[in-house]
Design an enzyme around this catalytic site. Structure first.
Site, PDB file in Angstrom:
ATOM      1  N   HIS A 154     -53.214  26.561  74.440  1.00  0.00           N
ATOM      2  CA  HIS A 154     -54.034  27.611  73.811  1.00  0.00           C
ATOM      3  C   HIS A 154     -53.470  27.990  72.438  1.00  0.00           C
ATOM      4  O   HIS A 154     -53.615  29.128  71.986  1.00  0.00           O
ATOM      5  CB  HIS A 154     -54.121  28.858  74.700  1.00  0.00           C
ATOM      6  CG  HIS A 154     -54.563  28.580  76.091  1.00  0.00           C
ATOM      7  ND1 HIS A 154     -55.875  28.346  76.419  1.00  0.00           N
ATOM      8  CD2 HIS A 154     -53.845  28.445  77.241  1.00  0.00           C
ATOM      9  CE1 HIS A 154     -55.964  28.105  77.721  1.00  0.00           C
ATOM     10  NE2 HIS A 154     -54.754  28.148  78.242  1.00  0.00           N
ATOM     11  N   SER A 275     -53.162  21.345  43.446  1.00  0.00           N
ATOM     12  CA  SER A 275     -54.314  22.165  43.113  1.00  0.00           C
ATOM     13  C   SER A 275     -54.537  22.159  41.613  1.00  0.00           C
ATOM     14  O   SER A 275     -53.584  22.121  40.835  1.00  0.00           O
ATOM     15  CB  SER A 275     -54.083  23.605  43.599  1.00  0.00           C
ATOM     16  OG  SER A 275     -55.021  24.487  43.024  1.00  0.00           O
ATOM     17  N   LYS A 281     -49.126  24.559  44.842  1.00  0.00           N
ATOM     18  CA  LYS A 281     -49.719  23.957  46.039  1.00  0.00           C
ATOM     19  C   LYS A 281     -49.346  22.478  46.221  1.00  0.00           C
ATOM     20  O   LYS A 281     -49.270  21.716  45.274  1.00  0.00           O
ATOM     21  CB  LYS A 281     -51.243  24.066  45.988  1.00  0.00           C
ATOM     22  CG  LYS A 281     -51.782  25.485  46.083  1.00  0.00           C
ATOM     23  CD  LYS A 281     -51.483  26.128  47.429  1.00  0.00           C
ATOM     24  CE  LYS A 281     -52.199  25.444  48.561  1.00  0.00           C
ATOM     25  NZ  LYS A 281     -53.666  25.582  48.498  1.00  0.00           N
ATOM     26  N   GLU A 288     -56.389  15.912  55.999  1.00  0.00           N
ATOM     27  CA  GLU A 288     -57.683  16.566  56.154  1.00  0.00           C
ATOM     28  C   GLU A 288     -58.826  15.559  56.096  1.00  0.00           C
ATOM     29  O   GLU A 288     -59.813  15.666  56.836  1.00  0.00           O
ATOM     30  CB  GLU A 288     -57.842  17.647  55.090  1.00  0.00           C
ATOM     31  CG  GLU A 288     -56.901  18.824  55.309  1.00  0.00           C
ATOM     32  CD  GLU A 288     -56.860  19.792  54.133  1.00  0.00           C
ATOM     33  OE1 GLU A 288     -56.231  20.843  54.282  1.00  0.00           O
ATOM     34  OE2 GLU A 288     -57.452  19.482  53.067  1.00  0.00           O
TER      35      GLU A 288
END
Length: 456
Positions: A154, A275, A281, A288
């Protein structure tokens, strides 16, 4: 030249032609189409359906056509599909003799053969990529046999495990993918050529000989089924979708593991981006994309299922739509496996951060309950006692590892000094020696099994 033009007085509408033609995408099956034609022609010559000299000339010319395409000397354009292109090119080179190639064959069984050859090649390539990934996972798991980390349920810390245990879990997933593709290959490797348009042919063809030449395990038993079956394509896409699902799962975890909230891993610069506005970043874009591209392959599976769901026997033009989903899934899956394996070889794991996380969140609470159960306390009672200990720790801002034996005894006189060792993450891991557990010796056995399966 249209292979079917004799019946028609008017030319095909130019917009309808754009809509109908499949050459822009099925051109990538040129090698399979020519291989199938070579085997078919060899069979026609062997059986005497066409003269031996004609067969030899056709075979020689087909080989030349393939070589010219391979070398970039022949551009694949100007035909309805790859089958028409190859036949038209053959006829342009050797005249009417080339027109004998299509004897005892339909484009229906021809294309069914081509796509099976393509899928078979795709499976073989994918399995090799999966083998490389599983080997990398096994190598990295072996290097992290003792790297303590929390297991989650969970998305909350559950129990201590090791990074090696985690990586071996994914190795097993991808091993199942290898097995699934291998099983799928058995049903792919059946030759439909000889089924004709729908009801076979009157020529005395030797289908088993053609199958042997092309490396098929057997021939389709029913001609109607032979030309209309695309189950193998659906099954292949299902296997591809499951593999992408597994890639998506591990990359989902790598995405949040690489964030500051976890800091479990450091992604390689070669597989990260920055970025355009935030100079600090370092984004997990490759991970992804691997996660996102799973949806693309799921869509390919859904597309082919939708195409096939309402088709009567035998061949229908709808089935031209079988190729693009298969081509897309093949391309997407294989680049995904390649890039993830390369990234996995370079990713760095923060062992200290993982170990620290394993001690938090009361992940050793089950050890406390099991300790009491081992002393004769019914497990449900032990579970309730442990819950009260956890509540005590929360209220007093303590951990299970920080409690004294005196504090434990306030909850049960069954506790002894052994509990102080039992609630340590390393101890909890070391005791899990059952098959499938995360103890070092058991995990070593698991990795050995993984490698043995790869050898097979």
């Amino acid at each position: 030249m249209k292979l079917w033009s004799g019946r028609f007085k008017a030319d095909f509408d130019e917009v309808a032609e754009l809509f109908n033609d499949s050459l822009p995408f099925d051109c990538q099956m040129y090698a399979q189409d020519i291989s199938g034609s070579i085997a078919h022609c060899a069979m026609l010559g062997k059986t005497g359906i066409i003269e031996d000299a004609d067969a030899k000339l056709i075979l020689k010319t087909l080989a030349q056509i393939k070589s010219d395409i391979d070398d970039g000397k022949l551009e694949v354009v100007g035909a309805e599909d790859i089958h028409s292109f190859v036949e038209n090119e053959l006829v342009s080179r050797i005249g009417d003799v080339g027109k004998k190639l299509h004897t005892a064959r339909s484009r229906n069984d021809q294309v069914a053969t081509d796509i099976r050859l393509y899928v078979r090649d795709s499976i073989d390539n994918t399995v090799e990529l999966l083998r490389s990934l599983v080997k990398t996972l096994a190598d990295r798991a072996e290097a992290e046999l003792s790297t303590v980390m929390p297991a989650y349920t969970h998305m909350q810390k559950a129990q201590p495990t090791t990074l090696g245990h985690y990586l071996a879990a994914y190795a097993n997933m991808f091993l199942r993918d290898i097995e699934r593709f291998g099983d799928c290959r058995k049903r792919v490797n059946i030759l439909p050529l000889g089924s004709g348009a729908a009801v076979a042919t009157t020529f005395p063809i030797d289908r088993l000989y053609t199958a042997k030449l092309l490396g098929f395990d057997g021939v389709s038993e029913n001609s109607l089924d032979g030309v209309s079956d695309r189950d193998f394509g659906v099954e292949y896409l299902s296997c591809a979708a499951l593999t992408m699902l597994h890639l998506s799962r591990i990359n989902e975890e790598f995405v949040y593991w690489s964030g500051g909230e976890f800091s479990f891993i450091k992604l390689p610069d070669e597989f990260s981006t920055g970025s355009s506005i935030m100079p600090q970043k370092k984004n997990p874009d490759v991970n992804e994309l691997l996660r996102g591209k799973s949806g693309r392959v799921f869509g390919d599976l859904t597309a082919l299922l939708t195409v096939m769901k309402g088709l009567p026997l035998a061949y229908n033009k709808d089935m031209q739509e079988d190729k693009e989903p298969i081509f897309d899934a093949d391309k997407t899956l294989n680049i995904s496996l390649r890039v993830f394996t390369r990234m996995l070889e370079k990713v760095e794991f923060d062992r200290a951060a993982m170990a620290a996380a394993a001690e938090g969140g009361f992940s050793c609470a089950t050890e406390c309950a099991d300790f009491l159960a081992s002393k004769g306390v019914p497990f449900r009672t032990a579970h309730e006692i442990t819950g009260k200990i956890v509540l005590y720790c929360i209220e007093n801002k303590k951990t299970l590892q920080a409690l004294s034996l005196k504090e434990y005894k306030e909850f049960s006189d069954k506790f002894d000094k052994g509990i102080l060792e039992a609630v340590k993450a390393e101890s909890a891991i070391a005791r899990r020696k059952v098959i499938g557990g995360c103890a070092k010796e058991e995990l070593t056995r698991q990795i050995k099994v993984i490698r043995e399966k790869l050898e097979k």
